[in-house]
Design a protein around this motif. Structure first.
Motif, PDB file in Angstrom:
ATOM      1  N   LYS A  91      -4.916  -5.408 -14.181  1.00  0.00           N
ATOM      2  CA  LYS A  91      -4.338  -6.297 -15.171  1.00  0.00           C
ATOM      3  C   LYS A  91      -4.455  -7.747 -14.659  1.00  0.00           C
ATOM      4  O   LYS A  91      -4.388  -7.996 -13.452  1.00  0.00           O
ATOM      5  N   PRO A  92      -4.624  -8.709 -15.558  1.00  0.00           N
ATOM      6  CA  PRO A  92      -4.727 -10.115 -15.144  1.00  0.00           C
ATOM      7  C   PRO A  92      -3.541 -10.532 -14.268  1.00  0.00           C
ATOM      8  O   PRO A  92      -2.387 -10.317 -14.624  1.00  0.00           O
ATOM      9  N   GLY A  93      -3.862 -11.101 -13.113  1.00  0.00           N
ATOM     10  CA  GLY A  93      -2.836 -11.601 -12.209  1.00  0.00           C
ATOM     11  C   GLY A  93      -2.190 -10.552 -11.334  1.00  0.00           C
ATOM     12  O   GLY A  93      -1.392 -10.884 -10.440  1.00  0.00           O
ATOM     13  N   ALA A  94      -2.513  -9.267 -11.518  1.00  0.00           N
ATOM     14  CA  ALA A  94      -1.831  -8.198 -10.776  1.00  0.00           C
ATOM     15  C   ALA A  94      -2.110  -8.273  -9.269  1.00  0.00           C
ATOM     16  O   ALA A  94      -1.204  -8.097  -8.452  1.00  0.00           O
ATOM     17  N   LYS A  95      -3.353  -8.519  -8.897  1.00  0.00           N
ATOM     18  CA  LYS A  95      -3.686  -8.577  -7.476  1.00  0.00           C
ATOM     19  C   LYS A  95      -2.969  -9.742  -6.798  1.00  0.00           C
ATOM     20  O   LYS A  95      -2.420  -9.589  -5.691  1.00  0.00           O
ATOM     21  N   GLU A  96      -2.952 -10.881  -7.443  1.00  0.00           N
ATOM     22  CA  GLU A  96      -2.270 -12.045  -6.883  1.00  0.00           C
ATOM     23  C   GLU A  96      -0.758 -11.801  -6.794  1.00  0.00           C
ATOM     24  O   GLU A  96      -0.101 -12.247  -5.846  1.00  0.00           O
ATOM     25  N   TYR A  97      -0.228 -11.081  -7.772  1.00  0.00           N
ATOM     26  CA  TYR A  97       1.199 -10.746  -7.784  1.00  0.00           C
ATOM     27  C   TYR A  97       1.539  -9.867  -6.585  1.00  0.00           C
ATOM     28  O   TYR A  97       2.527 -10.105  -5.872  1.00  0.00           O
ATOM     29  N   LEU A  98       0.706  -8.856  -6.343  1.00  0.00           N
ATOM     30  CA  LEU A  98       0.920  -7.977  -5.186  1.00  0.00           C
ATOM     31  C   LEU A  98       0.818  -8.758  -3.878  1.00  0.00           C
ATOM     32  O   LEU A  98       1.615  -8.546  -2.954  1.00  0.00           O
ATOM     33  N   ALA A  99      -0.152  -9.651  -3.799  1.00  0.00           N
ATOM     34  CA  ALA A  99      -0.322 -10.453  -2.587  1.00  0.00           C
ATOM     35  C   ALA A  99       0.910 -11.310  -2.316  1.00  0.00           C
ATOM     36  O   ALA A  99       1.354 -11.450  -1.168  1.00  0.00           O
ATOM     37  N   ALA A 100       1.479 -11.871  -3.383  1.00  0.00           N
ATOM     38  CA  ALA A 100       2.680 -12.696  -3.226  1.00  0.00           C
ATOM     39  C   ALA A 100       3.867 -11.857  -2.757  1.00  0.00           C
ATOM     40  O   ALA A 100       4.673 -12.311  -1.931  1.00  0.00           O
ATOM     41  N   LEU A 101       3.976 -10.646  -3.262  1.00  0.00           N
ATOM     42  CA  LEU A 101       5.062  -9.760  -2.820  1.00  0.00           C
ATOM     43  C   LEU A 101       4.907  -9.398  -1.354  1.00  0.00           C
ATOM     44  O   LEU A 101       5.891  -9.369  -0.600  1.00  0.00           O
ATOM     45  N   LYS A 102       3.678  -9.088  -0.948  1.00  0.00           N
ATOM     46  CA  LYS A 102       3.435  -8.755   0.459  1.00  0.00           C
ATOM     47  C   LYS A 102       3.796  -9.934   1.354  1.00  0.00           C
ATOM     48  O   LYS A 102       4.373  -9.758   2.433  1.00  0.00           O
ATOM     49  N   GLU A 103       3.467 -11.129   0.898  1.00  0.00           N
ATOM     50  CA  GLU A 103       3.778 -12.337   1.681  1.00  0.00           C
ATOM     51  C   GLU A 103       5.280 -12.501   1.856  1.00  0.00           C
ATOM     52  O   GLU A 103       5.742 -13.006   2.875  1.00  0.00           O
ATOM     53  N   ARG A 104       6.045 -12.042   0.867  1.00  0.00           N
ATOM     54  CA  ARG A 104       7.505 -12.128   0.941  1.00  0.00           C
ATOM     55  C   ARG A 104       8.115 -10.980   1.736  1.00  0.00           C
ATOM     56  O   ARG A 104       9.333 -10.909   1.895  1.00  0.00           O
ATOM     57  N   GLY A 105       7.268 -10.056   2.206  1.00  0.00           N
ATOM     58  CA  GLY A 105       7.743  -8.974   3.060  1.00  0.00           C
ATOM     59  C   GLY A 105       8.240  -7.742   2.334  1.00  0.00           C
ATOM     60  O   GLY A 105       8.875  -6.865   2.942  1.00  0.00           O
ATOM     61  N   ALA A 106       7.962  -7.635   1.039  1.00  0.00           N
ATOM     62  CA  ALA A 106       8.413  -6.461   0.283  1.00  0.00           C
ATOM     63  C   ALA A 106       7.578  -5.240   0.647  1.00  0.00           C
ATOM     64  O   ALA A 106       6.371  -5.339   0.874  1.00  0.00           O
ATOM     65  N   LYS A 107       8.227  -4.077   0.700  1.00  0.00           N
ATOM     66  CA  LYS A 107       7.493  -2.823   0.825  1.00  0.00           C
ATOM     67  C   LYS A 107       6.915  -2.478  -0.544  1.00  0.00           C
ATOM     68  O   LYS A 107       7.565  -2.684  -1.561  1.00  0.00           O
ATOM     69  N   LEU A 108       5.695  -1.959  -0.551  1.00  0.00           N
ATOM     70  CA  LEU A 108       5.015  -1.657  -1.804  1.00  0.00           C
ATOM     71  C   LEU A 108       4.703  -0.172  -1.910  1.00  0.00           C
ATOM     72  O   LEU A 108       4.247   0.448  -0.946  1.00  0.00           O
ATOM     73  N   ALA A 109       4.943   0.384  -3.091  1.00  0.00           N
ATOM     74  CA  ALA A 109       4.651   1.788  -3.342  1.00  0.00           C
ATOM     75  C   ALA A 109       3.999   1.959  -4.695  1.00  0.00           C
ATOM     76  O   ALA A 109       4.177   1.137  -5.593  1.00  0.00           O
ATOM     77  N   ILE A 110       3.254   3.040  -4.828  1.00  0.00           N
ATOM     78  CA  ILE A 110       2.680   3.457  -6.103  1.00  0.00           C
ATOM     79  C   ILE A 110       3.300   4.788  -6.488  1.00  0.00           C
ATOM     80  O   ILE A 110       3.444   5.684  -5.642  1.00  0.00           O
TER      81      ILE A 110
END
Length: 218
Positions: A91-110
């Protein structure tokens, strides 16, 4: 720290991070047309929250198909494999959104009702497969997202409480399930679930029509 700050972000794939719902809609059309049936809106809504075996079993029963459930799943998988490996986009902007979350230290799951053979090539093509701390598929819990089991599994694997998670989903049944266990939910707009958007907005804590708006709820 912002009161909305959460430790973990749990993302659906199809219709949320991936612009792939058109793939499944076309598969439904082609699969049923081959057998003399048409796709109805209620069919699409029902199977969208099911896992692969549930959807195949439901399809077999609803249309009284002679196909075995395993053969239905195999045919669906074969029909989707090329698109996922070669044409499905984020989706438009999704990759950048994930990158910003990682930069903030959030754990990511699918959490997904899809299968690794389909989604792993897509995530690898987009360079984000290793961005996620946890990937949970519905087959692990034996049910679709109309029940909260997969969301609980993701929180358990991440080592956080459900209340420490924010879930990003485009399907109303999944939104309700995540909310039922105390997770914060961000509804994500997808054209395939346009008819449920008003209900999604009424149940979700926040909504995003597009990841490019830059709002980080974590």
């Amino acid at each position: 720290m912002d009161e909305r700050m959460k430790k973990a972000c749990i993302f659906d794939l199809d219709g949320t991070l991936l612009d792939s719902m058109n793939v499944w809609l076309q598969i439904d059309v082609d699969f049923l047309k081959k057998r003399g049936f048409e796709v109805s809106p209620d069919y699409t809504a029902i199977v969208s929250s099911m896992n692969f075996p549930e959807a195949a079993a439901y399809t077999k029963e609803r249309f009284a198909l002679a196909d075995d459930v395993s053969d239905i799943m195999r045919e669906w998988n074969d029909m989707a494999a090329y698109a996922y490996a070669n044409t499905v986009k984020m989706k438009p902007g999704a990759k950048e959104y994930l990158a910003a979350l990682k930069e903030r230290g959030a754990k990511l799951a699918i959490v997904t009702s899809s299968v690794p053979d389909l989604f792993e090539p897509t995530l690898r093509n987009h360079g984000i497969l290793d961005w996620f701390d946890v990937i949970c598929i519905s087959e692990e819990v034996g049910c679709g997202k109309s029940r909260p089991d997969i969301f609980l599994l993701a929180a358990q694997k991440l080592g956080v409480k459900p209340s420490d998670c924010i879930v990003f989903e485009d399907i109303i049944e999944a939104v309700k399930s995540a909310k039922s266990i105390g997770m914060t939910v961000c509804g994500v707009y997808d054209e395939a679930s346009h008819g449920d958007w008003a209900e999604i907005k009424s149940h979700a804590d926040f909504t995003l029509t597009d990841f490019t708006d830059g709002i980080l709820y974590v």
